[in-house]
Design a protein around this motif. Sequence first.
Motif, short mmCIF file in Angstrom:
data_model
loop_
_atom_site.label_atom_id
_atom_site.label_comp_id
_atom_site.label_asym_id
_atom_site.label_seq_id
_atom_site.Cartn_x
_atom_site.Cartn_y
_atom_site.Cartn_z
N GLU A 298 59.40 59.83 -12.79
CA GLU A 298 59.18 59.99 -11.48
C GLU A 298 60.75 60.25 -10.84
OE1 GLU A 298 57.18 56.81 -9.98
OE2 GLU A 298 55.17 57.42 -10.73
N LEU A 299 61.48 59.26 -11.33
CA LEU A 299 63.01 58.98 -10.77
C LEU A 299 63.82 60.45 -10.85
CD1 LEU A 299 63.71 55.57 -10.83
CD2 LEU A 299 63.52 56.92 -8.69
N THR A 300 63.51 61.00 -12.32
CA THR A 300 64.38 62.01 -12.56
C THR A 300 63.79 63.26 -12.34
OG1 THR A 300 63.34 61.66 -14.98
CG2 THR A 300 65.57 60.64 -14.54
N ASN A 301 62.65 63.29 -11.55
CA ASN A 301 61.98 64.60 -11.20
C ASN A 301 63.13 65.18 -10.00
OD1 ASN A 301 60.68 66.15 -9.08
ND2 ASN A 301 58.94 66.12 -10.42
N PRO A 302 63.57 66.36 -9.96
CA PRO A 302 64.91 66.62 -9.11
C PRO A 302 64.31 66.22 -7.69
CG PRO A 302 64.67 68.23 -10.76
CD PRO A 302 63.61 67.32 -11.00
N LEU A 303 62.99 66.43 -7.31
CA LEU A 303 62.47 66.27 -5.99
C LEU A 303 62.56 64.66 -5.65
CD1 LEU A 303 59.24 68.71 -6.17
CD2 LEU A 303 61.35 68.97 -4.44
N SER A 304 62.23 64.19 -6.42
CA SER A 304 62.10 62.37 -6.35
C SER A 304 63.59 62.10 -5.84
CB SER A 304 61.29 61.84 -7.47
OG SER A 304 60.10 62.27 -7.48
N PHE A 305 64.44 62.76 -7.06
CA PHE A 305 65.87 62.21 -7.02
C PHE A 305 66.63 62.62 -5.81
CE2 PHE A 305 70.39 62.93 -7.34
CZ PHE A 305 70.73 61.74 -7.85
N TYR A 306 66.13 64.00 -5.01
CA TYR A 306 66.86 64.02 -3.80
C TYR A 306 66.19 63.29 -2.58
CZ TYR A 306 69.36 68.48 -4.92
OH TYR A 306 70.04 69.41 -5.43
N ALA A 307 65.03 63.04 -2.68
CA ALA A 307 64.34 62.28 -1.59
C ALA A 307 64.80 60.69 -1.55
CB ALA A 307 62.86 62.13 -1.92
N LEU A 308 65.18 60.39 -2.82
CA LEU A 308 65.64 59.05 -3.15
C LEU A 308 67.10 59.13 -2.53
CD1 LEU A 308 65.04 56.33 -4.53
CD2 LEU A 308 65.92 57.24 -6.35
N ARG A 309 68.09 60.03 -3.00
CA ARG A 309 69.31 60.03 -2.43
C ARG A 309 69.38 60.20 -1.02
NH1 ARG A 309 74.09 58.06 -2.72
NH2 ARG A 309 75.65 59.83 -1.66
#
Length: 312
Positions: A298-309
Amino acid sequence: MSRHRNFSLKPPPQIPCEFNLNKYDFKGDCELWLSALALRVELKKEVEAFLAWNVSEFEISEQRSEIYDYALTRLQIKILSLMDSPLLQDQAEVSKDWDHHWFRKPEAVSDRLLVDEFRSATKLHDEGYRWLFDKEIENLNQRSERFFSSGLTGIPLKHLFGESHSVGDATHFVTSYSMWKADIQMSNFSGEFGVKVNLFHDDEVLISEFAKWLKATRAAAVPHFSKHKGITAATLEEWAEMRLVPYIDLWLYQKMFSITFPFPDIGEILYHDPNNPKKEDDGDWTKRAKDTHKRAMELTNPLSFYALRNNV
């Protein structure tokens, strides 16, 4: 202190000597942890692009073999180097990493260009998309025997002179399947979602409908990270206890070295504590490892990473 003290007395074979849990101490530094995750998001993208490179379809030649071997070796070296030095020591390097071209945000709204039309025209012939469609149809076939896969794009079509009702099912799939569901699984996904706008409607209707589309699509594409969520100290501590970053490194290692570690072994590698008298059985380790795998993907999905960052 021997690095093997963090492992069981009989660690699973083939763990690289570069891997050491003692190196993954972020000391609660959220920026440092996110920077380390960013490197792995990008490296995972490279690994998945390489794995999608179907070498069996290449014309056999010495030059092509050399290119393939070079790319494989290059990624293997990058993974081992990341394991050897899993943290960025220089905060200036951390800041510079966020300016990497892959992490720069594209324009929020822009014109559709001629190059976009070329990409659309060739998309369904892309090997990666064909594989995704075939996988989708395989899932549909498990629920119903009425779907058949064409040999061209993987989109379900009537199979020779099969049952006529399969044509209606296939038509429904083709006319209702949102392409972003395939796009977000591609290793070269840029974060762009295609949306059709009919200017025959007035602005008020268009704005209202776009807001609905945006809310529904973002929720469906990034279900685990809403825009209101961010990283707290408790969240970071939880992810550190899950051994997320070490697990990602082991996942990358397995992919590029054609090695498979069973979840019980991974759990023992990551969670066994010889200083803790409490005995955890294999079932506990297996469940923890599976939970970590799910969260890591989940975290390494680019969409999730952007949302996290964006919510730090």
